[in-house]
Design a protein around this motif. Structure first.
Motif, mmCIF file in Angstrom:
data_model
loop_
_atom_site.group_PDB
_atom_site.id
_atom_site.type_symbol
_atom_site.label_atom_id
_atom_site.label_comp_id
_atom_site.label_asym_id
_atom_site.label_seq_id
_atom_site.Cartn_x
_atom_site.Cartn_y
_atom_site.Cartn_z
ATOM 1 N N LYS A 6 -9.090 10.902 3.704
ATOM 2 C CA LYS A 6 -8.385 10.507 4.921
ATOM 3 C C LYS A 6 -6.885 10.370 4.681
ATOM 4 C CE LYS A 6 -12.419 8.087 6.779
ATOM 5 N NZ LYS A 6 -12.967 6.824 7.330
ATOM 6 N N SER A 7 -6.427 10.762 3.509
ATOM 7 C CA SER A 7 -4.990 10.748 3.223
ATOM 8 C C SER A 7 -4.298 11.778 4.118
ATOM 9 C CB SER A 7 -4.749 11.068 1.745
ATOM 10 O OG SER A 7 -5.324 12.313 1.401
ATOM 11 N N PRO A 8 -2.961 11.704 4.251
ATOM 12 C CA PRO A 8 -2.262 12.598 5.191
ATOM 13 C C PRO A 8 -2.594 14.077 5.027
ATOM 14 C CG PRO A 8 -0.769 10.917 4.410
ATOM 15 C CD PRO A 8 -2.033 10.739 3.635
ATOM 16 N N PHE A 9 -2.687 14.537 3.780
ATOM 17 C CA PHE A 9 -2.919 15.962 3.563
ATOM 18 C C PHE A 9 -4.336 16.273 3.113
ATOM 19 C CE2 PHE A 9 1.879 16.428 2.762
ATOM 20 C CZ PHE A 9 2.097 16.567 4.128
ATOM 21 N N GLU A 46 0.841 -1.194 0.000
ATOM 22 C CA GLU A 46 0.000 0.000 0.000
ATOM 23 C C GLU A 46 0.879 1.249 0.000
ATOM 24 O OE1 GLU A 46 -3.188 0.366 -0.252
ATOM 25 O OE2 GLU A 46 -3.614 -1.776 -0.374
ATOM 26 N N SER A 47 0.631 2.145 -0.905
ATOM 27 C CA SER A 47 1.390 3.395 -0.968
ATOM 28 C C SER A 47 0.564 4.533 -0.370
ATOM 29 C CB SER A 47 1.759 3.732 -2.419
ATOM 30 O OG SER A 47 0.587 3.852 -3.200
ATOM 31 N N THR A 48 1.240 5.430 0.290
ATOM 32 C CA THR A 48 0.570 6.569 0.927
ATOM 33 C C THR A 48 0.454 7.725 -0.059
ATOM 34 O OG1 THR A 48 1.480 5.914 3.064
ATOM 35 C CG2 THR A 48 0.632 8.156 2.874
ATOM 36 N N ASP A 49 -0.711 8.292 -0.126
ATOM 37 C CA ASP A 49 -0.954 9.428 -1.014
ATOM 38 C C ASP A 49 -0.581 10.712 -0.287
ATOM 39 O OD1 ASP A 49 -1.775 11.245 -2.838
ATOM 40 O OD2 ASP A 49 -3.920 10.768 -2.735
ATOM 41 N N TRP A 50 0.560 11.303 -0.660
ATOM 42 C CA TRP A 50 1.048 12.507 0.004
ATOM 43 C C TRP A 50 0.679 13.787 -0.751
ATOM 44 C CZ3 TRP A 50 2.823 12.483 4.796
ATOM 45 C CH2 TRP A 50 3.301 11.273 5.331
#
Length: 386
Positions: free
Chosen positions: A41-44, A28-32
């Motif tokens: 609900k992504s970090p930004f 799973e890759s994080t959407d920055w």
């Protein structure tokens, strides 16, 4: 099922299995990306802020998906209030409406990384890239907030104010190890109200609000607004799409499966369109000889010249059609018969009377019949019953 179809089916199944293995084993890759969307609900994203904002403003918050121009055209007599804009593109006419409301006593808080030119030109300040450090700290200048700060350790924008007009108040700064402090949060008087401008919106994103102690900084920033109604112009607060493929296209796994299915169908159609078909034999339809027969009989009568017999047969055919189709008794060709035929066909009585005279002549074996009589009777009978 032919051999070619089996080969395509095997290839399709193998490809699906390979894609399924990739999907199961992928990390799973994080959407920055800095999307600042209330439903992300992504970090930004700002899902947490959107969930807690009503408590922050003591349930005096109204979210609007309209432009300020449309909103204030429908609420012209609104009393002084707070205006909140977070990373939202606003058109020139809408900015004019915001300026009018602030001039009348409202306060506008802009939390944007790129200050709109309409705003900077009107109230006199400029923002730019002031830092390229990978980490910095946001602090407020008020002494009562000296212990409340937030550390930006992920992709800070590094923006701040390089020029501020005299009379503007610096409320917050960006603090770095190797640079002097730079203003990032200011208050500017405008008419009877104020503009509060913060050029680092990351402090309200999910990533930083979940960090210990970071929520206090956000509370301090919004505490500068008066305790009154607040209008939040939120571009992400729009009506959800009702497109029937929305759920599939919003889910990466389903989206890939959908495009793969379409691709497989296109390949199947492409290759099967070229397959050879068995030659279909041409079957000649049976010829209709009825017309030829009628023509032969007609020519025979004309050659014989027996007009009386032809009139008799035409009259017989006509009376039979009257009995079968119109249900009129044809035994007596009298006035009563003529009246019934007139009522059911709607033809003039003169036409019917003339036709009855010719029919009687055709039925009389001793009558003298001419070619003109046959032609005239044929025309009248065809006119009465087509």
């Amino acid at each position: 099922m032919n051999k070619t179809f089996k080969i395509y089916a095997v290839i399709f199944i193998v490809v699906m299995i390979i894609l399924a293995l990739f999907e199961v084993n992928k990390t799973e890759s994080t959407d920055w990306r800095k999307n600042f969307k209330t439903d992300q609900k992504s970090p930004f994203g700002i899902f947490i802020f959107n969930h807690e904002v009503k408590d922050l403003f003591k349930n005096k918050l109204t979210k609007s998906d309209q432009t300020p121009y449309d909103y204030y055209n429908q609420n012209e007599t609104k009393k002084a209030h707070n205006i909140l804009i977070i990373e939202h593109e606003v058109d020139g006419e809408s900015w004019n409406k915001v300026f009018d409301e602030v001039a009348k006593g409202s306060d506008a808080m802009l939390i944007v990384s790129d200050i709109p030119k309409e705003v900077s030109d009107s109230i006199g300040y400029y923002d730019s890239k002031i830092s390229f450090e990978e980490e910095n700290i946001l602090k407020l200048t008020d002494k009562k907030y000296r212990n409340d700060f937030i550390r930006l350790d992920k992709f800070p924008s590094g923006r701040g104010f390089t020029f501020i007009r005299p009379g503007a108040e610096v409320l917050g700064k960006t603090v770095e190890k190797n640079n002097t402090d730079q203003a990032n949060f200011i208050r500017v008087n405008y008419g009877k109200g104020h503009f509060y401008v913060h050029c680092e919106p990351l402090f309200i994103t999910n990533y930083y609000l979940l960090k210990k102690g970071s929520t206090k900084y956000a509370q301090d920033v919004f505490s500068y607004l008066d305790d009154r109604e607040t209008i939040w112009f939120d571009e992400s607060n729009t009506v959800e799409s009702h497109f029937f493929m929305r759920f599939i296209l919003s889910n990466p796994a389903l989206k890939y499966a959908w495009w793969l299915l379409l691709g497989g169908l296109l390949l199947f159609i492409f290759f099967n369109a070229k397959r050879k078909q068995r030659i279909v034999p041409v079957v000649e339809p049976l010829k209709n000889t009825s017309v030829d027969f009628v023509k032969s009989i007609g020519n025979l009568y004309l050659q014989e010249g027996d007009f009386h017999d032809m009139m008799a047969k035409k009259a017989q055919y006509f009376l039979n059609k009257v009995r079968m189709d119109l249900l009129i008794d044809t035994q007596n060709l009298d006035a009563e018969f003529a009246k019934k035929l007139h009522l059911k066909t709607g033809k003039p009585m003169e036409t019917i009377d003339e036709a009855i005279v010719l029919i009687r002549k055709a039925q009389d074996p001793y009558a003298q019949v001419m070619k003109e009589d046959l032609s005239r009777m044929n025309k009248l009978l065809d006119e009465i019953i087509r």
